[in-house]
Write a protein that holds these residues in place. Structure first.
Motif, PDB file in Angstrom:
ATOM      1  N   SER A  71      58.814 -23.498-105.772  1.00 14.82           N
ATOM      2  CA  SER A  71      57.129 -22.791-105.660  1.00 14.82           C
ATOM      3  C   SER A  71      57.204 -22.102-106.865  1.00 14.82           C
ATOM      4  O   SER A  71      58.369 -22.365-107.470  1.00 14.82           O
ATOM      5  N   GLN A  72      56.546 -22.003-107.255  1.00 13.66           N
ATOM      6  CA  GLN A  72      56.187 -22.263-109.248  1.00 13.66           C
ATOM      7  C   GLN A  72      55.749 -20.857-109.970  1.00 13.66           C
ATOM      8  O   GLN A  72      55.849 -19.947-110.976  1.00 13.66           O
ATOM      9  N   PHE A  73      55.737 -19.819-108.696  1.00 16.85           N
ATOM     10  CA  PHE A  73      55.284 -19.013-109.035  1.00 16.85           C
ATOM     11  C   PHE A  73      54.791 -17.659-107.663  1.00 16.85           C
ATOM     12  O   PHE A  73      54.560 -17.864-106.890  1.00 16.85           O
ATOM     13  N   GLN A  74      55.443 -16.419-108.494  1.00 18.34           N
ATOM     14  CA  GLN A  74      55.837 -15.950-106.958  1.00 18.34           C
ATOM     15  C   GLN A  74      55.151 -14.324-107.672  1.00 18.34           C
ATOM     16  O   GLN A  74      55.186 -13.920-108.359  1.00 18.34           O
ATOM     17  N   PHE A  75      54.838 -13.524-106.766  1.00 16.24           N
ATOM     18  CA  PHE A  75      54.857 -11.686-107.284  1.00 16.24           C
ATOM     19  C   PHE A  75      54.687 -10.762-105.890  1.00 16.24           C
ATOM     20  O   PHE A  75      54.735 -11.368-104.758  1.00 16.24           O
ATOM     21  N   THR A  76      54.866 -10.183-106.220  1.00 17.13           N
ATOM     22  CA  THR A  76      54.837  -8.383-105.230  1.00 17.13           C
ATOM     23  C   THR A  76      53.988  -7.969-105.863  1.00 17.13           C
ATOM     24  O   THR A  76      54.242  -7.688-107.439  1.00 17.13           O
TER      25      THR A  76
END
Length: 260
Positions: free
Chosen positions: A206-211
């Motif tokens: 996983s290269q990009f995560q957000f909340t």
């Protein structure tokens, strides 16, 4: 016709003249004296086991040691060492990715949130064992990437909010084993919402995560995955492409109504 005198004789038929232990052979152009031999044909002088050849530039001294062979080997060795270079294997090549121009559309009205997602992607239900209502998958078939969207309602519960934030942090931290860097930033969307964005560097799944949350009613998390074994260096153009799409999702996100 043959004539003899002591140990000297002439052979006219074969044009051969012998004097003592030496002889001259007219036909072959060869003069032999004792163990020594001089050949007019191939310009070669042989004395015992030592040999000099003018035509072939060959000197043999002692028991058959070839000076020309030595020179040849020395030249070959010098040539090979002079031309020596480090060999690096050619890296594996990968097919060129065809990335379409960005085009977007809105999510259906059945969800308590909305944002614009790519027209080149498919909207799917989350089929994992732990899936919940309002969880979705956004699949990009042309680059085999997937955006996993999870949603939680808060009901103005601060304890739930802290729990969800902690879970999101834990899920990101799991990639620290393979990631050589995790860059986390806090961004504000055009509509005033606060998003926490994590970009992961290295060969991570996983290269990009957000909340993103309003801290009262809604909490949403998104994570990018690629369903391929190709290393991230080769996927760099596709990763950058997906990051732009994800930022568009974040910037266009709206809470539609309080979740029930």
């Amino acid at each position: 016709m043959k004539r003899r005198r002591d140990n000297r004789h002439w052979a006219v038929g074969i044009r051969h003249w012998v004097l003592g232990i030496g002889y001259w052979a007219v036909g072959t152009g060869q003069w032999v004296v004792g163990n020594g031999q001089w050949s007019m044909v191939n310009r070669q002088l042989v004395v015992g086991s030592r040999q000099w050849a003018v035509g072939s530039r060959r000197w043999v001294v002692g028991s058959g040691f070839s000076f020309s062979a030595f020179c040849f080997l020395l030249f070959a060795f010098s040539f090979l060492t002079a031309c020596e270079q480090n060999y690096l294997p050619k890296p594996l090549g990968y097919n060129r990715l065809e990335l379409p121009s960005p085009e977007y559309r809105s999510l259906p009205d059945t969800l308590p949130y909305t944002f614009e997602y790519s027209k080149h992607a498919r909207l799917l239900d989350d089929t994992t064992a732990i899936s919940e209502r309002y969880w979705i998958e956004i699949f990009y078939p042309h680059i085999k990437s997937n955006v996993h969207i999870t949603y939680k309602k808060l009901n103005n519960n601060e304890k739930l909010l802290q729990e969800f934030i902690k879970d999101a942090y834990t899920l990101t931290a799991k990639h620290q084993i393979k990631a050589y860097a995790i860059d986390e930033v806090i961004a504000t969307t055009p509509s005033g919402k606060t998003a926490v964005i994590a970009e992961l560097q290295g060969d991570v799944p996983s290269q990009f995560q957000f909340t993103i949350t309003d801290s009262v009613d809604n909490f949403l998390r998104g994570a990018l995955y690629f369903n391929t074994q190709v290393n991230n260096d080769s996927l760099a153009p596709a990763i950058d492409y997906m990051k732009k799409d994800l930022m568009h999702m974040i910037n266009t996100l709206q809470w539609k109504r309080p979740a029930k």
